[in-house]
Design an enzyme around this catalytic site. Structure first.
Site, PDB file in Angstrom:
ATOM      1  N   TYR A 156      -0.708   0.162  -3.578  1.00 36.20           N
ATOM      2  CA  TYR A 156      -1.035  -0.921  -2.646  1.00 36.20           C
ATOM      3  C   TYR A 156       0.039  -0.975  -1.566  1.00 36.20           C
ATOM      4  CZ  TYR A 156      -2.821  -5.599  -1.309  1.00 36.20           C
ATOM      5  OH  TYR A 156      -3.374  -6.666  -0.642  1.00 36.20           O
TER       6      TYR A 156
ATOM      7  N   LYS B  86      -4.597   1.633  -1.374  1.00 38.68           N
ATOM      8  CA  LYS B  86      -5.160   0.400  -0.835  1.00 38.68           C
ATOM      9  C   LYS B  86      -4.272  -0.071   0.303  1.00 38.68           C
ATOM     10  CE  LYS B  86      -6.191  -4.411  -2.088  1.00 38.68           C
ATOM     11  NZ  LYS B  86      -6.155  -5.441  -3.145  1.00 38.68           N
TER      12      LYS B  86
END
Length: 301
Positions: free
Chosen positions: A133, A158
């Site tokens: 992330y 992400k």
């Protein structure tokens, strides 16, 4: 593990005594999967990962895995200080999670080599597939992501920054060195607002906080955007998602507390948020209720 469709980030319910409410979480997750979620990301940002101790985290993951019952993949959040991140990753593996969403390390900003070491250390501790992330102090270079993509345990990325120049360079570098199997997805808060922009650089997958409280709206938007219904996409963006983002931006932390309030407004008593977050003010709750009604009206029409 293949991720597809609308990705569901459940909230973490707390009872009147402030303790974890596992039966409510089980219903929340099961209902979301039955509604059509393409994957469950439990104990992540929307699930107040930052406010859970290790025992609570373990129970949240176990409950989500049981409630999902193998219908879609379950990924669990991990992050923070390295020893804590490794402990969470091992707990997620022990409870049967299919993978990890690796969030930023605690506070400090390190160089690319340090971030890469952090990712490898956590992934190797659990032996689970991991999605990185990018957000806050976890900002990766294209070369770093390309190298991590060659690690067998790192399966996706992400993006929570919204820096399209950087993301385009990351995508091109990774594709050139690691192939097409690596997964990219839009992880900005209220991601639907930026879905058209992300799709423009080839990132079609996205997380949906709205799915947690209004799966009908989230699924209708996904159907419209993937089916090329530009009129419906524009209506939902203009009349629902844009004012929702404007409401979200009024108070820090509303990206989580508004979602949890939305779940309560739809009839599931999931309790309030834990500090340092704050529950929405009464007038903001009323605005959220009106927005939900507007969004549902657009879907019904």
């Amino acid at each position: 593990m293949r991720l597809d469709g609308v990705l569901f980030f459940p909230v973490t319910p707390f009872g009147p005594d402030g303790r974890l409410a596992e039966p409510v979480l089980a219903r929340h997750v099961s209902d979301g999967v039955a509604a059509g979620a393409g994957g469950v990301f439990t104990a992540c940002g929307t699930g107040e990962f930052n406010a859970l101790d290790l025992d609570e985290y373990t129970r949240v993951v176990a409950t989500a895995v049981d409630a999902t019952a193998g219908r879609v993949p379950v990924l669990a959040g991990a992050g923070g200080p390295l020893p804590s991140a490794r402990a969470l990753a091992r707990a997620a593996a022990d409870q049967g999670a299919d993978g990890l969403l690796l969030m930023p390390p605690y506070l400090v900003t390190g160089p690319a080599a340090g971030l890469m070491r952090y990712v490898r250390d956590v992934v190797d501790a659990a032996g689970l597939p991991c999605v990185i992330y990018q957000r806050g102090n976890a900002r990766f270079t294209p070369a770093a992501v390309a190298e991590l993509a060659r690690h067998p345990g790192v399966i996706g990325f992400k993006d929570g920054l919204g820096d399209f120049d950087l993301l385009q360079r990351i995508i091109l570098t990774v594709r050139a060195s690691a192939g097409e199997d690596f997964t990219f997805f839009n992880g900005l808060p209220t991601a639907e607002l930026t879905v058209p922009a992300y799709r423009g650089i080839g990132v079609n997958l996205y997380s949906s906080a709205v799915f947690a409280f209004a799966p009908e709206i989230a699924l209708a938007f996904n159907e419209a955007v993937t089916g090329g219904d530009e009129v419906m996409v524009r209506r939902l963006l203009t009349d629902f998602y844009l004012p929702l983002v404007e409401l979200r931006d009024l108070v820090p932390g509303y990206a989580v507390s508004l979602v949890k309030a939305g779940v309560r407004l739809r009839g599931l008593e999931v309790g309030g948020v834990r500090a340092p977050l704050a529950d929405p003010a009464t007038d903001h709750l009323r605005a959220l209720e009106r927005l939900i009604a507007t969004g549902l009206g657009l879907v019904d029409a």
